[in-house]
Design a protein around this motif. Structure first.
Motif, short mmCIF file in Angstrom:
data_model
loop_
_atom_site.label_atom_id
_atom_site.label_comp_id
_atom_site.label_asym_id
_atom_site.label_seq_id
_atom_site.Cartn_x
_atom_site.Cartn_y
_atom_site.Cartn_z
N ASN A 120 0.81 -1.22 0.00
CA ASN A 120 0.00 0.00 0.00
C ASN A 120 0.84 1.27 0.00
O ASN A 120 0.29 2.37 -0.01
CB ASN A 120 -0.93 0.02 1.22
CG ASN A 120 -1.99 -1.06 1.15
OD1 ASN A 120 -2.51 -1.37 0.08
ND2 ASN A 120 -2.32 -1.64 2.30
N LEU A 177 -8.02 8.09 4.70
CA LEU A 177 -7.88 6.64 4.52
C LEU A 177 -6.63 6.06 5.15
O LEU A 177 -6.43 4.85 5.10
CB LEU A 177 -7.90 6.30 3.02
CG LEU A 177 -9.17 6.64 2.26
CD1 LEU A 177 -9.00 6.33 0.78
CD2 LEU A 177 -10.36 5.87 2.83
N THR A 219 -5.40 5.38 8.17
CA THR A 219 -5.41 4.35 9.21
C THR A 219 -6.04 3.05 8.74
O THR A 219 -5.87 2.01 9.39
CB THR A 219 -6.13 4.84 10.49
OG1 THR A 219 -7.46 5.26 10.15
CG2 THR A 219 -5.37 6.01 11.10
N THR A 220 -6.76 3.07 7.61
CA THR A 220 -7.29 1.82 7.07
C THR A 220 -6.18 0.93 6.54
O THR A 220 -6.38 -0.26 6.33
CB THR A 220 -8.32 2.08 5.95
OG1 THR A 220 -7.65 2.71 4.84
CG2 THR A 220 -9.44 2.98 6.42
N HIS A 221 -5.01 1.53 6.33
CA HIS A 221 -3.86 0.78 5.82
C HIS A 221 -2.82 0.51 6.91
O HIS A 221 -1.71 0.06 6.61
CB HIS A 221 -3.21 1.54 4.67
CG HIS A 221 -4.16 1.98 3.61
ND1 HIS A 221 -5.08 1.14 3.03
CD2 HIS A 221 -4.37 3.21 3.06
CE1 HIS A 221 -5.80 1.82 2.14
NE2 HIS A 221 -5.40 3.06 2.16
N ASP A 240 -1.98 -1.35 10.74
CA ASP A 240 -2.36 -2.44 11.63
C ASP A 240 -1.75 -2.17 13.00
O ASP A 240 -0.54 -2.29 13.19
CB ASP A 240 -1.85 -3.77 11.06
CG ASP A 240 -2.29 -4.98 11.89
OD1 ASP A 240 -2.78 -4.79 13.01
OD2 ASP A 240 -2.12 -6.11 11.40
N GLN A 277 -16.86 7.89 10.93
CA GLN A 277 -15.55 8.24 10.39
C GLN A 277 -14.44 8.11 11.43
O GLN A 277 -13.44 7.44 11.19
CB GLN A 277 -15.60 9.67 9.82
CG GLN A 277 -16.52 9.78 8.60
CD GLN A 277 -16.64 11.18 8.06
OE1 GLN A 277 -16.65 12.16 8.84
NE2 GLN A 277 -16.75 11.32 6.76
N TYR A 278 -14.59 8.76 12.58
CA TYR A 278 -13.60 8.59 13.64
C TYR A 278 -14.18 9.06 14.97
O TYR A 278 -15.22 9.75 15.00
CB TYR A 278 -12.29 9.34 13.34
CG TYR A 278 -12.43 10.82 13.06
CD1 TYR A 278 -12.49 11.75 14.10
CD2 TYR A 278 -12.46 11.30 11.76
CE1 TYR A 278 -12.59 13.10 13.85
CE2 TYR A 278 -12.56 12.66 11.49
CZ TYR A 278 -12.63 13.55 12.54
OH TYR A 278 -12.73 14.90 12.29
N ASP A 297 -4.80 11.17 12.59
CA ASP A 297 -4.64 9.72 12.60
C ASP A 297 -4.79 9.17 14.01
O ASP A 297 -5.24 8.04 14.20
CB ASP A 297 -3.26 9.34 12.05
CG ASP A 297 -3.24 9.29 10.53
OD1 ASP A 297 -4.33 9.33 9.92
OD2 ASP A 297 -2.15 9.20 9.95
N ASN A 321 -8.37 7.58 15.20
CA ASN A 321 -8.66 6.16 15.00
C ASN A 321 -7.65 5.26 15.70
O ASN A 321 -8.02 4.25 16.29
CB ASN A 321 -8.69 5.84 13.50
CG ASN A 321 -9.98 6.31 12.85
OD1 ASN A 321 -11.03 6.29 13.47
ND2 ASN A 321 -9.90 6.74 11.61
N GLN A 347 -8.27 2.37 18.51
CA GLN A 347 -7.94 0.99 18.14
C GLN A 347 -6.94 0.37 19.11
O GLN A 347 -6.53 -0.77 18.92
CB GLN A 347 -7.38 0.94 16.72
CG GLN A 347 -8.41 1.26 15.65
CD GLN A 347 -7.79 1.42 14.27
OE1 GLN A 347 -6.65 1.03 14.03
NE2 GLN A 347 -8.54 2.00 13.35
#
Length: 426
Positions: free
Chosen positions: A68, A191, A193-195, A197, A331-332, A370, A373, A377
């Motif tokens: 990514n 987008l 933080t969608t990438h 882990d 969204q967050y 960032d 999120n 998490q």
């Protein structure tokens, strides 16, 4: 009125390595694209990532770039600091889609006199555009030529981290615990933080280097939802429209009129939330509203979402079932709800600002980071300043002193974390 020039900027690069790094980085166009279906959204981020990977590995580290485009680096603790809590340093590679990031031509205003700055294309940067500018009289300020953004959001953050990585190699006095560095993609289009882990990052805490004005420490953000309102009209010839036509555009206007007029971005500040319709498209037969909803508290957000539902119900009672539908998307969440449970870490950050001789200004971000999120998490991640002002447009600028102070704060955070034993907080 002052103007910037390149000669003074070149001279500064010879004595300020942080500025030199920054100028190298902004030569890359990394503007993200919200319409793209690719990851990352633009090839410029991949090219930039490859350059960063080379820079990092040339320093003797072993960083990786995944499919990514995200760059990750793991660094073992200094000798004697193995038991310290682990820390992740984050910054993003993309620049905002609001303004061009290609062919950036920076200038330097030396010893700013406080009377405004004329950019090359005639735009004027002054206190009316940026009230914080008055705080930097006597300072050197990096500016644009007026045709692009500067890219300090967030290449200033990346510069601080790269400078730290260099100094960790040459200066044994900068002790540190286990470190992870992450350079993410597509932050500006929501987008990034969608990438990422969090389990793979595997750190106790994180810090994003993505804030703005000198001294800011972002410890809370909005809770955020997006909403799409679909409106079905009934289009007939205007000659026979009486009591038959249902104009979707008119119904859309009615929907917007039922939102609180005093709860919009331009009428709110501080802790106040808002509704913001940012796009409307369609015709008399079909119309779509796109909006964002923001609130600092969960009960406040719930009331806002309930209001959208109630408005749609009232309009459906008036115009017929199925006329208006609302789809909301999370969204967050406010990172403040997480960070308040980690007082020891926040105190460490406050101490780091003090050690760097920077007065801390704790801030609730009227937006997200960032860290919003990531914190929710499981990786508590506040945001520190870079010094940049007026990001996302041609008025963007970077006071050099504030930029260097960002690095100093970051360095002290890393050094203070080295003293923080990896034990559960009480």
């Amino acid at each position: 009125m002052q103007k910037g020039n390149t000669k003074d900027l070149d001279n500064l690069c010879g004595v300020d390595p942080l500025v030199k790094i920054f100028l190298d980085l902004i030569s890359f166009d990394t503007k993200s694209d919200p319409e793209s279906k690719q990851v990352p959204s633009t090839v410029g981020q991949l090219r930039f990532g490859a350059y960063l990977l080379s820079c990092i590995n040339d320093l003797g580290y072993k960083a990786k770039q995944d499919g990514n485009g995200v760059i990750t680096l793991k660094i073992e603790a200094s000798k004697g600091c193995e038991s310290a809590k682990s820390l992740c340093l984050l910054a993003h590679m993309d620049t905002a889609p609001d303004c061009s990031g290609a062919n950036i031509r920076p200038r330097l205003v030396k010893n700013y006199q406080g009377n405004g700055i004329e950019l090359d294309n005639g735009l004027v940067l002054n206190d009316d555009i940026c009230k914080e500018l008055r705080n930097f009289t006597g300072d050197d300020i990096i500016i644009t030529d007026g045709n692009t953004l500067l890219g300090a959001d967030d290449k200033a953050g990346i510069s601080c981290i790269l400078h730290l990585l260099h100094n960790l190699k040459i200066n044994d006095s900068i002790k540190h615990g286990p470190l992870t560095v992450v350079f993410s993609v597509d932050e500006e289009i929501g987008l990034s933080t969608t990438h990422l882990d969090v389990k793979a990052i595997d750190c106790d805490y994180g810090v994003t280097v993505d804030g703005t004005a000198l001294g800011e420490l972002d410890v809370a953000t909005f809770n955020a939802y997006g909403a799409i309102v679909n409106i079905k009209g009934l289009s007939v010839h205007t000659a026979v429209a009486y009591k038959t036509m249902k104009n979707a555009i008119s119904i859309a206007n009615e929907f917007m009129a039922m939102l609180p007029s005093y709860e919009t971005p331009e009428t709110t500040q501080g802790d106040e939330g808002f509704f913001h319709v940012h796009n409307i498209e369609g015709s008399s037969s079909m119309c779509k509203l796109k909006m964002i909803i923001r609130d600092f508290t969960h009960p406040g957000m719930e009331k806002r979402l309930q209001l959208l539902t109630r408005i749609s119900e009232l309009l459906n009672e008036k115009y017929g079932k199925g006329t208006v539908s609302v789809k909301t998307t999370f969204q967050y969440a406010n990172m403040g709800d997480v960070l308040k449970e980690h007082k020891d870490f926040l105190n460490l950050l406050r101490k780091s600002y003090k050690d760097a001789k920077v007065s801390v200004i704790e801030n609730k971000v009227r937006g997200g980071t960032d860290g919003s999120n990531l914190s929710n998490q499981g990786l508590p991640t506040p945001n520190i300043f870079t010094g940049a002002l007026n990001c996302h447009g041609p008025y963007e600028c970077l006071p050099v002193g504030a930029f260097n102070k960002s690095y100093e704060v970051l360095k002290h955070i890393v050094m203070n974390m080295a003293k923080k034993s990896n034990k559960k907080e009480k």
